[in-house]
Design an enzyme around this catalytic site. Structure first.
Site, PDB file in Angstrom:
ATOM      1  N   LYS A  18     -11.852   4.622  -1.038  1.00 33.08           N
ATOM      2  CA  LYS A  18     -11.442   3.783  -2.259  1.00 33.08           C
ATOM      3  C   LYS A  18     -10.569   2.619  -1.789  1.00 33.08           C
ATOM      4  O   LYS A  18     -10.659   1.705  -1.975  1.00 33.08           O
ATOM      5  CB  LYS A  18     -11.069   4.510  -3.236  1.00 33.08           C
ATOM      6  CG  LYS A  18     -11.918   5.537  -3.949  1.00 33.08           C
ATOM      7  CD  LYS A  18     -11.604   6.358  -4.940  1.00 33.08           C
ATOM      8  CE  LYS A  18     -10.371   7.499  -4.676  1.00 33.08           C
ATOM      9  NZ  LYS A  18     -10.907   8.539  -3.767  1.00 33.08           N
ATOM     10  N   ARG A  94     -10.453   9.932 -13.930  1.00 29.78           N
ATOM     11  CA  ARG A  94     -10.619  11.312 -13.150  1.00 29.78           C
ATOM     12  C   ARG A  94     -11.121  12.321 -14.187  1.00 29.78           C
ATOM     13  O   ARG A  94     -11.441  13.419 -13.581  1.00 29.78           O
ATOM     14  CB  ARG A  94      -9.648  11.683 -12.099  1.00 29.78           C
ATOM     15  CG  ARG A  94      -9.602  10.589 -11.126  1.00 29.78           C
ATOM     16  CD  ARG A  94      -8.751  11.468 -10.080  1.00 29.78           C
ATOM     17  NE  ARG A  94      -8.160  10.583  -9.206  1.00 29.78           N
ATOM     18  CZ  ARG A  94      -8.109  10.427  -7.970  1.00 29.78           C
ATOM     19  NH1 ARG A  94      -8.512  11.427  -7.160  1.00 29.78           N
ATOM     20  NH2 ARG A  94      -7.477   9.463  -7.320  1.00 29.78           N
ATOM     21  N   ARG A 129      -6.218  10.176   8.667  1.00 25.87           N
ATOM     22  CA  ARG A 129      -5.725   9.024   8.075  1.00 25.87           C
ATOM     23  C   ARG A 129      -4.236   8.799   8.397  1.00 25.87           C
ATOM     24  O   ARG A 129      -3.453   9.642   8.416  1.00 25.87           O
ATOM     25  CB  ARG A 129      -5.815   9.365   6.623  1.00 25.87           C
ATOM     26  CG  ARG A 129      -5.166   8.158   5.953  1.00 25.87           C
ATOM     27  CD  ARG A 129      -5.353   7.860   4.454  1.00 25.87           C
ATOM     28  NE  ARG A 129      -5.491   9.093   3.676  1.00 25.87           N
ATOM     29  CZ  ARG A 129      -5.895   9.324   2.414  1.00 25.87           C
ATOM     30  NH1 ARG A 129      -6.634   8.530   2.209  1.00 25.87           N
ATOM     31  NH2 ARG A 129      -6.142  10.593   1.879  1.00 25.87           N
ATOM     32  N   ARG A 158       0.194  11.543   4.735  1.00 24.47           N
ATOM     33  CA  ARG A 158       0.492  11.887   3.339  1.00 24.47           C
ATOM     34  C   ARG A 158       0.651  13.248   3.069  1.00 24.47           C
ATOM     35  O   ARG A 158       0.175  14.003   3.909  1.00 24.47           O
ATOM     36  CB  ARG A 158      -0.625  11.355   2.294  1.00 24.47           C
ATOM     37  CG  ARG A 158      -0.314  10.173   1.414  1.00 24.47           C
ATOM     38  CD  ARG A 158      -1.521   9.565   0.901  1.00 24.47           C
ATOM     39  NE  ARG A 158      -2.332  10.585   0.202  1.00 24.47           N
ATOM     40  CZ  ARG A 158      -3.584  10.212  -0.706  1.00 24.47           C
ATOM     41  NH1 ARG A 158      -3.917   9.058  -0.509  1.00 24.47           N
ATOM     42  NH2 ARG A 158      -4.012  11.143  -1.212  1.00 24.47           N
ATOM     43  N   ARG A 169      -8.454  19.439  -3.351  1.00 25.46           N
ATOM     44  CA  ARG A 169      -8.744  18.122  -4.028  1.00 25.46           C
ATOM     45  C   ARG A 169     -10.217  17.783  -4.235  1.00 25.46           C
ATOM     46  O   ARG A 169     -10.610  17.554  -5.409  1.00 25.46           O
ATOM     47  CB  ARG A 169      -8.219  17.042  -3.103  1.00 25.46           C
ATOM     48  CG  ARG A 169      -6.705  16.744  -3.466  1.00 25.46           C
ATOM     49  CD  ARG A 169      -5.929  16.115  -2.102  1.00 25.46           C
ATOM     50  NE  ARG A 169      -6.529  14.715  -1.836  1.00 25.46           N
ATOM     51  CZ  ARG A 169      -6.354  14.183  -0.598  1.00 25.46           C
ATOM     52  NH1 ARG A 169      -5.580  14.631   0.383  1.00 25.46           N
ATOM     53  NH2 ARG A 169      -6.645  12.879  -0.501  1.00 25.46           N
TER      54      ARG A 169
HETATM   55  P1  AP5 Z   1      -9.220   5.761   2.157  1.00 21.27           P
HETATM   56  O1  AP5 Z   1      -9.696   4.368   1.843  1.00 21.27           O
HETATM   57  O2  AP5 Z   1      -7.572   6.121   2.356  1.00 21.27           O
HETATM   58  O3  AP5 Z   1      -9.732   6.657   1.116  1.00 21.27           O
HETATM   59  P2  AP5 Z   1      -9.213   6.973  -0.497  1.00 21.27           P
HETATM   60  O4  AP5 Z   1     -10.740   7.276  -1.292  1.00 21.27           O
HETATM   61  O5  AP5 Z   1      -8.671   5.904  -1.113  1.00 21.27           O
HETATM   62  O6  AP5 Z   1      -8.704   8.278  -0.347  1.00 21.27           O
HETATM   63  P3  AP5 Z   1      -7.611   9.055  -1.007  1.00 21.27           P
HETATM   64  O7  AP5 Z   1      -7.281  10.401  -0.354  1.00 21.27           O
HETATM   65  O8  AP5 Z   1      -6.548   8.221  -1.310  1.00 21.27           O
HETATM   66  O9  AP5 Z   1      -8.373   9.525  -2.515  1.00 21.27           O
HETATM   67  P4  AP5 Z   1      -7.709  10.800  -3.184  1.00 21.27           P
HETATM   68  O10 AP5 Z   1      -8.778  10.367  -4.464  1.00 21.27           O
HETATM   69  O11 AP5 Z   1      -7.854  12.021  -3.013  1.00 21.27           O
HETATM   70  O12 AP5 Z   1      -6.217  10.278  -3.547  1.00 21.27           O
HETATM   71  P5  AP5 Z   1      -5.383   9.553  -4.683  1.00 21.27           P
HETATM   72  O13 AP5 Z   1      -4.162   8.791  -3.921  1.00 21.27           O
HETATM   73  O14 AP5 Z   1      -6.163   8.708  -5.299  1.00 21.27           O
HETATM   74  O15 AP5 Z   1      -9.599   6.274   3.498  1.00 21.27           O
HETATM   75  C1  AP5 Z   1      -9.489   7.705   3.860  1.00 21.27           C
HETATM   76  C2  AP5 Z   1      -9.632   7.727   5.457  1.00 21.27           C
HETATM   77  O16 AP5 Z   1     -10.742   7.187   6.085  1.00 21.27           O
HETATM   78  C3  AP5 Z   1      -8.618   6.411   6.124  1.00 21.27           C
HETATM   79  O17 AP5 Z   1      -7.915   6.817   7.410  1.00 21.27           O
HETATM   80  C4  AP5 Z   1      -9.462   5.311   6.130  1.00 21.27           C
HETATM   81  O18 AP5 Z   1      -9.026   4.473   7.488  1.00 21.27           O
HETATM   82  C5  AP5 Z   1     -11.044   6.057   6.830  1.00 21.27           C
HETATM   83  N1  AP5 Z   1     -12.082   5.236   6.165  1.00 21.27           N
HETATM   84  C6  AP5 Z   1     -12.191   4.595   4.879  1.00 21.27           C
HETATM   85  N2  AP5 Z   1     -13.506   4.059   4.920  1.00 21.27           N
HETATM   86  C7  AP5 Z   1     -14.228   4.378   6.281  1.00 21.27           C
HETATM   87  C8  AP5 Z   1     -15.329   4.103   6.656  1.00 21.27           C
HETATM   88  N3  AP5 Z   1     -16.485   3.230   6.026  1.00 21.27           N
HETATM   89  N4  AP5 Z   1     -15.755   4.554   7.939  1.00 21.27           N
HETATM   90  C9  AP5 Z   1     -14.854   5.232   8.733  1.00 21.27           C
HETATM   91  N5  AP5 Z   1     -13.366   5.582   8.121  1.00 21.27           N
HETATM   92  C10 AP5 Z   1     -13.295   5.108   6.799  1.00 21.27           C
HETATM   93  O19 AP5 Z   1      -4.865  10.904  -5.533  1.00 21.27           O
HETATM   94  C11 AP5 Z   1      -4.029  11.582  -4.977  1.00 21.27           C
HETATM   95  C12 AP5 Z   1      -3.489  12.696  -5.988  1.00 21.27           C
HETATM   96  O20 AP5 Z   1      -2.920  12.064  -7.087  1.00 21.27           O
HETATM   97  C13 AP5 Z   1      -4.790  13.665  -6.414  1.00 21.27           C
HETATM   98  O21 AP5 Z   1      -5.024  14.762  -5.823  1.00 21.27           O
HETATM   99  C14 AP5 Z   1      -4.196  13.927  -7.840  1.00 21.27           C
HETATM  100  O22 AP5 Z   1      -3.227  15.215  -7.818  1.00 21.27           O
HETATM  101  C15 AP5 Z   1      -3.336  12.865  -8.166  1.00 21.27           C
HETATM  102  N6  AP5 Z   1      -3.874  11.706  -8.930  1.00 21.27           N
HETATM  103  C16 AP5 Z   1      -4.406  10.630  -8.676  1.00 21.27           C
HETATM  104  N7  AP5 Z   1      -5.318  10.085  -9.682  1.00 21.27           N
HETATM  105  C17 AP5 Z   1      -5.214  10.874 -10.672  1.00 21.27           C
HETATM  106  C18 AP5 Z   1      -5.367  10.632 -11.940  1.00 21.27           C
HETATM  107  N8  AP5 Z   1      -6.211   9.633 -12.636  1.00 21.27           N
HETATM  108  N9  AP5 Z   1      -5.002  11.757 -12.768  1.00 21.27           N
HETATM  109  C19 AP5 Z   1      -4.499  12.986 -12.529  1.00 21.27           C
HETATM  110  N10 AP5 Z   1      -4.184  12.867 -11.117  1.00 21.27           N
HETATM  111  C20 AP5 Z   1      -4.452  11.884 -10.332  1.00 21.27           C
END
Ligand code: AP5
Length: 222
Positions: A18, A94, A129, A158, A169
């Protein structure tokens, strides 16, 4: 009249790409990137009461309670910048209650992008990552390595990017995803997120440019 700005949601499992796609989308389309996870991590880093509570849930891979998340996201969506230039909402909603809250605020998206990536790839992506604290850019040791030694030396990881935590997660993601998808069936596009990032972006770019063309036609600017 000027066509309405785009309002896009992007969703997918942890590490489905994302954040990576949001970097590419905002660069081309100039939308305001609102990432729920980034907003929460900023609260954690600031050491606020909300940040302390949020961290307890994030550590366990659970959703942070709505009373923290919903208001935080709403505030960003209603900033003049987001209203004027359009927004790209990342990692929200979510849960059904978060989706319903948006509807109640009268905030509607034009498109819901779902990144689909098989689970075995996700764990490898999380563990490799790295983040650049200076530019905010997302790297991967294997798939998207840093360009210089200087960047490599300052990369951080992270606190929830361990194999154990990503499994928690993922479980939370599976518990909620169907309910969220059911709310956006009519505006959803499913994108193969397992492809290289440029190819993933090409699929999204195609959908967004079509949407913009339609906008221009209906608003009479084409
Ligand atoms: P990356 O682009 O960083 O992936 P991402 O989908 O953004 O991953 P996140 O881990 O940030 O998602 P998440 O939903 O777990 O975390 P969030 O911060 O939202 O890519 C990942 C890796 O792969 C990178 O190294 C990249 O280089 C590589 N990559 C990307 N695309 C690629 C490709 N095509 N090919 C090869 N490699 C690739 O949430 C964290 C926490 O916050 C949650 O667990 C929860 O506790 C809380 N939270 C967040 N949002 C909410 C909400 N709405 N409500 C309640 N709690 C929430």
């Amino acid at each position: 009249a000027k066509p309405d700005p785009l309002r896009i949601m992007i969703s997918g499992a942890p590490a489905s790409g994302k954040g990576t796609q949001c970097e590419l989308i905002t660069k081309k389309y100039g939308l305001v990137h609102i990432a729920a996870g980034d907003l929460l991590r900023a609260e954690v880093a600031a050491g606020s009461e909300n940040g302390k509570r949020a961290k307890e849930h994030m550590e366990k891979g659970q959703l942070v309670p709505d009373e923290i998340t919903v208001m935080m996201v709403k505030e960003q969506l209603l900033q003049s910048d987001s209203l004027e230039n359009g927004w790209l909402l990342d990692g929200y909603p979510r849960s059904l209650s978060q989706a319903t809250a948006l509807q109640e605020f009268g905030l509607q998206a034009d498109l819901f992008i779902l990144l689909e990536v098989p689970e075995e790839i996700l764990v490898e992506r999380v563990v490799g990552r790295r983040l650049d604290p200076v530019t905010g850019r997302i790297y991967h040791l294997k798939y998207s390595p840093p360009e210089t030694e200087e960047i490599a030396a300052r990369l951080t990881q992270r606190f929830d990017d361990t194999e154990e935590k990503v499994k928690l997660r993922l479980r939370t993601h599976h518990q909620n995803v169907e309910a969220v998808l059911s709310m956006y069936k009519d505006i959803t596009i499913k994108v193969n997120g397992a492809a290289p990032k440029e190819d993933v972006f090409a699929q999204i770019d195609n959908a967004l440019s079509k949407l913009l063309e339609q906008r221009k036609v209906t608003s009479g600017t084409l």
